[in-house]
Design a protein around this motif. Structure first.
Motif, PDB file in Angstrom:
ATOM      1  N   ALA A   1       3.252 -52.855 -98.868  1.00 39.51           N
ATOM      2  CA  ALA A   1       2.140 -52.146 -98.550  1.00 39.51           C
ATOM      3  C   ALA A   1       1.556 -52.169 -97.075  1.00 39.51           C
ATOM      4  O   ALA A   1       1.647 -52.860 -96.470  1.00 39.51           O
ATOM      5  CB  ALA A   1       0.889 -52.819 -99.585  1.00 39.51           C
ATOM      6  N   VAL A   2       0.714 -51.045 -96.725  1.00 39.95           N
ATOM      7  CA  VAL A   2       0.139 -50.920 -95.358  1.00 39.95           C
ATOM      8  C   VAL A   2      -0.952 -51.877 -95.100  1.00 39.95           C
ATOM      9  O   VAL A   2      -1.795 -52.113 -96.078  1.00 39.95           O
ATOM     10  CB  VAL A   2      -0.069 -49.601 -95.030  1.00 39.95           C
ATOM     11  N   GLU A   3      -0.823 -52.419 -93.839  1.00 43.48           N
ATOM     12  CA  GLU A   3      -1.921 -53.321 -93.703  1.00 43.48           C
ATOM     13  C   GLU A   3      -3.134 -52.820 -93.156  1.00 43.48           C
ATOM     14  O   GLU A   3      -3.067 -51.680 -92.318  1.00 43.48           O
ATOM     15  CB  GLU A   3      -1.535 -54.287 -92.302  1.00 43.48           C
ATOM     16  N   ASP A   4      -4.385 -53.336 -93.324  1.00 45.37           N
ATOM     17  CA  ASP A   4      -5.630 -52.772 -92.621  1.00 45.37           C
ATOM     18  C   ASP A   4      -5.713 -53.304 -91.294  1.00 45.37           C
ATOM     19  O   ASP A   4      -5.256 -54.223 -91.194  1.00 45.37           O
ATOM     20  CB  ASP A   4      -6.746 -53.321 -93.759  1.00 45.37           C
ATOM     21  N   LEU A   5      -6.127 -52.213 -90.656  1.00 44.01           N
ATOM     22  CA  LEU A   5      -6.590 -52.492 -89.024  1.00 44.01           C
ATOM     23  C   LEU A   5      -8.042 -52.765 -88.835  1.00 44.01           C
ATOM     24  O   LEU A   5      -8.747 -51.449 -89.234  1.00 44.01           O
ATOM     25  CB  LEU A   5      -6.049 -51.741 -88.270  1.00 44.01           C
ATOM     26  N   VAL A   6      -8.719 -53.496 -88.504  1.00 43.92           N
ATOM     27  CA  VAL A   6     -10.177 -53.497 -88.096  1.00 43.92           C
ATOM     28  C   VAL A   6     -10.184 -53.414 -86.633  1.00 43.92           C
ATOM     29  O   VAL A   6      -9.823 -54.012 -85.823  1.00 43.92           O
ATOM     30  CB  VAL A   6     -10.912 -54.874 -88.384  1.00 43.92           C
ATOM     31  N   PHE A   7     -10.624 -51.930 -86.143  1.00 46.28           N
ATOM     32  CA  PHE A   7     -10.357 -51.476 -85.000  1.00 46.28           C
ATOM     33  C   PHE A   7     -11.574 -51.669 -84.114  1.00 46.28           C
ATOM     34  O   PHE A   7     -12.557 -51.211 -84.293  1.00 46.28           O
ATOM     35  CB  PHE A   7     -10.054 -50.135 -85.308  1.00 46.28           C
ATOM     36  N   THR A   8     -11.174 -52.305 -82.686  1.00 42.53           N
ATOM     37  CA  THR A   8     -12.320 -52.516 -81.672  1.00 42.53           C
ATOM     38  C   THR A   8     -12.557 -51.428 -80.877  1.00 42.53           C
ATOM     39  O   THR A   8     -13.013 -51.499 -79.721  1.00 42.53           O
ATOM     40  CB  THR A   8     -12.313 -53.837 -81.000  1.00 42.53           C
TER      41      THR A   8
END
Ligand SMILES: [Zn+2]
Length: 425
Positions: free
Chosen positions: A360-367
């Motif tokens: 499964a694709v991982e989430d990115l919390v993007f700055t």
């Protein structure tokens, strides 16, 4: 999509990859910094026309964008600004429509002597392509084009409308993306192949750009005590804004995604100009700044906080108390964006991802921010952002990893086929 169809598309990406790299190299070689994107848009128009897309290539009229959500002020010559969209219209309508978007503007290369190879003469070495924009995000844009090519080369054609959008201004205001919405382009989903390192952007910051305009009182430096140094006064304001950054990072701890990061709000004084002579106390100093906000934070409220912070710091300063600095809004006035209500496109992408990467694709919390916000916030169009790995974006020796580029191109191709549907071409 059956396993055979899937395999044919994947094989077609492999077969076209050399050509994809050659096109990427040509695209990266164009120094498309802000205001100089024209030759990139020419090339994109040619690439789209050569493939039979219906091409819309227009000059952006800022006056038509001013009142739209997320507009940021333009300060430079905008008379040559263009947007290019190539549209594919299906013969039979089956699946869901899609916007594929890339920005062709790049940030300045900085001092050239700090690059190992010239930024606009891309080279491939050890599985990487080096050049300004190679990673952010010209390889992704060309990857999307070749993902579509692979579907065709596999003997298939999509069964939904697709808009391939090449935009400008992503790095300073986002009005290029905004112009496509103003023009009327819509779809059931949007996909932007920014370099996310093989992760899916779940939540991204917004950004405010502003300029401090600080005055001083010029004297000969021999009598500096009787003058007021605008550069030192600007430094006083920068220190106050660093405290605001700490405050906003405290606030970020209540955000469900950004609380996982240590320091999501970054304040950056990015350009400083001031003074006229080493032996004269400087009478002026301009500082261009960037600060982030989080999804759900009002831009207007945070602009007020910036003004209040600067005003309070000025009141505590001998000279600025009576000569208050000005704050100008100089670009981005962009909200943060969290990907929600995207179950359908995420499910389609999940299948594509699993077929290429496994799992499964991982989430990115993007700055950082991306143009996805305009589609999601302004029109409720679920907007996915996923792309290759690389490094040194906005720095020296920027590069994209070519193996990751090939994989992300495959994932895009399978996603397009899954989302739009395909039939025998
Ligand atoms: Zn980018």
């Amino acid at each position: 999509m059956n396993a055979d169809t899937q395999q044919r598309i994947l094989d077609a990406v492999d077969a076209g990859f050399e050509a994809q790299l050659a096109t990427t190299r040509d695209f990266v070689a164009i120094p498309s910094t802000r205001g100089a994107e024209g030759p990139c848009q020419d090339m994109m128009g040619d690439l789209l026309r050569a493939r039979g897309y219906e091409v819309d290539d227009w000059h952006v009229n800022v006056d038509e964008l001013r009142d739209l959500r997320g507009f940021g002020p333009i300060e430079h010559d905008f008379s040559k600004a263009r947007t290019v969209v190539g549209t594919y219209r299906p013969q039979t309508s089956g699946g869901k429509s899609l916007i594929l978007q890339g920005h062709c503007d790049v940030v300045p290369a900085g001092p050239l002597e700090l690059w190992d190879t010239p930024p606009f003469a891309p080279v491939i070495k050890d599985g990487k392509m080096y050049g300004r924009g190679a990673c952010d995000m010209k390889s992704g844009t060309i990857g999307a084009l070749y993902a579509l090519d692979a579907i065709k080369a596999a003997g298939l054609r999509p069964t939904a409308r697709i808009h391939f959008q090449s935009v400008i201004e992503e790095e300073s205001t986002g009005v290029g993306a905004l112009s496509t919405l103003q023009r009327g382009y819509r779809a059931d989903a949007c996909f932007i192949p920014e370099p996310t390192g093989g992760k899916m952007v779940r939540s991204q910051v917004g950004v405010i750009w502003f300029r401090l305009r600080v005055k001083g009182h010029p004297t000969h430096v021999a009598f500096a005590g009787s003058g007021a140094n605008a550069i030192m006064a600007a430094y006083h304001l920068i220190q106050a804004l660093q405290k605001l950054e700490i405050e906003w990072n405290e606030r970020a701890k209540s955000d469900r995604h950004f609380k996982t990061l240590n320091h999501p709000i970054n304040f950056n004084p990015g350009i400083i100009k001031g003074g006229d002579w080493a032996s004269s106390v400087p009478a002026w100093c301009d500082v261009d700044c960037r600060i982030a906000v989080l999804p759900g934070w009002s831009i207007a409220d945070h602009q007020k906080e910036i003004l209040a912070c600067v005003a309070a710091a000025a009141r505590n300063h001998r000279f600025l108390a009576n000569n208050p600095p000005e704050v100008e809004w100089s670009g981005f006035l962009s909200e943060g964006y969290e990907l929600t209500n995207a179950a359908a496109p995420e499910a389609a992408f999940g299948k594509a991802f699993n077929a290429v990467y496994g799992g499964a694709v991982e989430d990115l919390v993007f700055t950082a921010l991306t143009d996805t916000r305009f589609y999601g916030l302004n029109h409720g169009i679920p907007s996915l952002c996923f792309g290759p790995s690389g490094g040194e974006i906005h720095g020296f020796n920027e590069y994209v990893d070519l193996e990751s580029l090939k994989k992300s191109t495959k994932a895009m191709a399978l996603f397009i086929a899954e989302w739009c549907g395909v039939e025998k071409g």
